[in-house]
Design a protein around this motif. Structure first.
Motif, PDB file in Angstrom:
ATOM      1  N   SER A 114       0.822  -1.205   0.000  1.00  0.00           N
ATOM      2  CA  SER A 114       0.000   0.000   0.000  1.00  0.00           C
ATOM      3  C   SER A 114       0.858   1.257   0.000  1.00  0.00           C
ATOM      4  O   SER A 114       0.590   2.206  -0.754  1.00  0.00           O
ATOM      5  CB  SER A 114      -0.917   0.007   1.230  1.00  0.00           C
ATOM      6  OG  SER A 114      -1.557   1.250   1.359  1.00  0.00           O
ATOM      7  N   ALA A 115       1.895   1.277   0.836  1.00  0.00           N
ATOM      8  CA  ALA A 115       2.770   2.452   0.907  1.00  0.00           C
ATOM      9  C   ALA A 115       3.452   2.698  -0.441  1.00  0.00           C
ATOM     10  O   ALA A 115       3.526   3.841  -0.909  1.00  0.00           O
ATOM     11  CB  ALA A 115       3.812   2.271   2.009  1.00  0.00           C
ATOM     12  N   MET A 116       3.923   1.633  -1.069  1.00  0.00           N
ATOM     13  CA  MET A 116       4.588   1.779  -2.368  1.00  0.00           C
ATOM     14  C   MET A 116       3.608   2.278  -3.429  1.00  0.00           C
ATOM     15  O   MET A 116       3.919   3.212  -4.178  1.00  0.00           O
ATOM     16  CB  MET A 116       5.232   0.455  -2.794  1.00  0.00           C
ATOM     17  CG  MET A 116       6.424   0.087  -1.960  1.00  0.00           C
ATOM     18  SD  MET A 116       7.314  -1.444  -2.367  1.00  0.00           S
ATOM     19  CE  MET A 116       6.271  -2.378  -3.405  1.00  0.00           C
ATOM     20  N   LEU A 117       2.432   1.666  -3.505  1.00  0.00           N
ATOM     21  CA  LEU A 117       1.445   2.073  -4.517  1.00  0.00           C
ATOM     22  C   LEU A 117       0.979   3.503  -4.301  1.00  0.00           C
ATOM     23  O   LEU A 117       0.883   4.281  -5.254  1.00  0.00           O
ATOM     24  CB  LEU A 117       0.246   1.123  -4.500  1.00  0.00           C
ATOM     25  CG  LEU A 117       0.474  -0.276  -5.047  1.00  0.00           C
ATOM     26  CD1 LEU A 117      -0.766  -1.134  -4.855  1.00  0.00           C
ATOM     27  CD2 LEU A 117       0.850  -0.222  -6.524  1.00  0.00           C
ATOM     28  N   ASN A 118       0.681   3.839  -3.054  1.00  0.00           N
ATOM     29  CA  ASN A 118       0.196   5.191  -2.769  1.00  0.00           C
ATOM     30  C   ASN A 118       1.269   6.243  -2.993  1.00  0.00           C
ATOM     31  O   ASN A 118       0.972   7.340  -3.462  1.00  0.00           O
ATOM     32  CB  ASN A 118      -0.369   5.273  -1.345  1.00  0.00           C
ATOM     33  CG  ASN A 118      -1.740   4.660  -1.257  1.00  0.00           C
ATOM     34  OD1 ASN A 118      -2.669   5.132  -1.896  1.00  0.00           O
ATOM     35  ND2 ASN A 118      -1.871   3.592  -0.504  1.00  0.00           N
ATOM     36  N   MET A 175      10.995   8.187   2.686  1.00  0.00           N
ATOM     37  CA  MET A 175      11.007   6.740   2.890  1.00  0.00           C
ATOM     38  C   MET A 175      11.169   6.346   4.364  1.00  0.00           C
ATOM     39  O   MET A 175      10.446   5.456   4.828  1.00  0.00           O
ATOM     40  CB  MET A 175      12.097   6.094   2.023  1.00  0.00           C
ATOM     41  CG  MET A 175      12.087   4.586   2.081  1.00  0.00           C
ATOM     42  SD  MET A 175      10.532   3.836   1.523  1.00  0.00           S
ATOM     43  CE  MET A 175      10.703   4.028  -0.226  1.00  0.00           C
ATOM     44  N   PRO A 176      12.086   6.962   5.127  1.00  0.00           N
ATOM     45  CA  PRO A 176      12.221   6.559   6.537  1.00  0.00           C
ATOM     46  C   PRO A 176      10.936   6.774   7.347  1.00  0.00           C
ATOM     47  O   PRO A 176      10.559   5.930   8.151  1.00  0.00           O
ATOM     48  CB  PRO A 176      13.358   7.440   7.070  1.00  0.00           C
ATOM     49  CG  PRO A 176      14.143   7.823   5.861  1.00  0.00           C
ATOM     50  CD  PRO A 176      13.145   7.921   4.745  1.00  0.00           C
ATOM     51  N   ALA A 177      10.245   7.893   7.119  1.00  0.00           N
ATOM     52  CA  ALA A 177       9.011   8.174   7.855  1.00  0.00           C
ATOM     53  C   ALA A 177       7.907   7.184   7.476  1.00  0.00           C
ATOM     54  O   ALA A 177       7.177   6.691   8.350  1.00  0.00           O
ATOM     55  CB  ALA A 177       8.555   9.606   7.583  1.00  0.00           C
ATOM     56  N   VAL A 178       7.781   6.887   6.197  1.00  0.00           N
ATOM     57  CA  VAL A 178       6.768   5.930   5.745  1.00  0.00           C
ATOM     58  C   VAL A 178       7.092   4.534   6.279  1.00  0.00           C
ATOM     59  O   VAL A 178       6.209   3.808   6.735  1.00  0.00           O
ATOM     60  CB  VAL A 178       6.643   5.933   4.207  1.00  0.00           C
ATOM     61  CG1 VAL A 178       5.711   4.848   3.719  1.00  0.00           C
ATOM     62  CG2 VAL A 178       6.173   7.310   3.716  1.00  0.00           C
ATOM     63  N   THR A 179       8.368   4.170   6.274  1.00  0.00           N
ATOM     64  CA  THR A 179       8.791   2.863   6.790  1.00  0.00           C
ATOM     65  C   THR A 179       8.480   2.738   8.273  1.00  0.00           C
ATOM     66  O   THR A 179       7.945   1.709   8.717  1.00  0.00           O
ATOM     67  CB  THR A 179      10.306   2.649   6.546  1.00  0.00           C
ATOM     68  OG1 THR A 179      10.550   2.739   5.143  1.00  0.00           O
ATOM     69  CG2 THR A 179      10.765   1.304   7.070  1.00  0.00           C
ATOM     70  N   ILE A 180       8.783   3.771   9.047  1.00  0.00           N
ATOM     71  CA  ILE A 180       8.479   3.752  10.485  1.00  0.00           C
ATOM     72  C   ILE A 180       6.975   3.637  10.701  1.00  0.00           C
ATOM     73  O   ILE A 180       6.513   2.909  11.587  1.00  0.00           O
ATOM     74  CB  ILE A 180       9.058   5.008  11.178  1.00  0.00           C
ATOM     75  CG1 ILE A 180      10.583   4.902  11.228  1.00  0.00           C
ATOM     76  CG2 ILE A 180       8.490   5.183  12.578  1.00  0.00           C
ATOM     77  CD1 ILE A 180      11.275   6.182  11.646  1.00  0.00           C
TER      78      ILE A 180
END
Length: 191
Positions: A54-58, A135-140
């Motif tokens: 979802s994070a990648m697609l969005n 990327m770091p914020a989305v990963t966290i």
């Protein structure tokens, strides 16, 4: 970002009865804690994987079409209101489906669970991407949401019998409270 709304949304969606939680509860009662934990591990890994997808697609959608975020927020808000209504009118007196508690069945259940699919596709664009795109914020965020989901699953495993008895005894009050919290989270997306 409104952290309170984000946490309320994640906790309510992951802890309220849904297909995965009902199967976990049923597995605890029918096959024991060990089998329920095996199922939970599979469900958690699939949940995290769906959040990553979802994070990648969005993120790609927002990069390609920045205005899509508003559309996803609207969809997310309507979905949260729909879930609030579903929780409000929920009937827990219906019998649960018995399934064997395996890692694979827990993993596959998440890909067939509409509650999880819609949650994973709306939580990232509704709460994370309007404020954080690095990327770091989305990963966290993905790790945090996955941990919340895992803790919710564990709650159903550890307190299955007590939780089921409590829900059956106070179904209406619990459903109304959860529905109100979820509606609050939906409104706070726009505040």
């Amino acid at each position: 970002m409104n952290i309170t709304s984000f946490l309320l949304y994640c906790i309510i969606i992951t802890i309220t009865p849904g297909p995965t939680n009902i199967v976990i509860l049923s597995t605890v009662h029918n096959f024991g804690t060990k089998k329920a934990m095996e199922y939970t591990y599979g469900a958690t890994i699939a949940f995290g994987l769906l959040l990553v997808i979802s994070a990648m697609l969005n993120t790609m959608l927002i990069t390609a079409m920045p205005k899509i975020l508003i559309v996803m927020q609207i969809i997310g808000s309507f979905y949260m209101c729909y879930l609030a209504y579903q929780i409000y009118k929920m009937d827990t007196s219906k019998p649960t489906v018995n399934q064997t508690g395996t890692f694979v069945s827990g993993f596959l259940m998440q890909f067939l669970n509409p509650k999880v699919l819609l949650f994973t596709m709306t939580v990232i664009p509704s709460f994370i991407l309007p404020y954080y795109t690095a990327m770091p914020a989305v990963t966290i965020s993905v790790i945090t949401i996955t941990l919340i989901g895992f803790l919710a699953f564990i709650t159903w495993v550890l307190f299955g019998t007590i939780f089921k008895a409590f829900l059956q005894k106070h179904t209406r009050a619990v459903n109304v409270m959860m529905a109100l919290f979820l509606a609050y989270a939906a409104v706070m997306i726009w505040v």
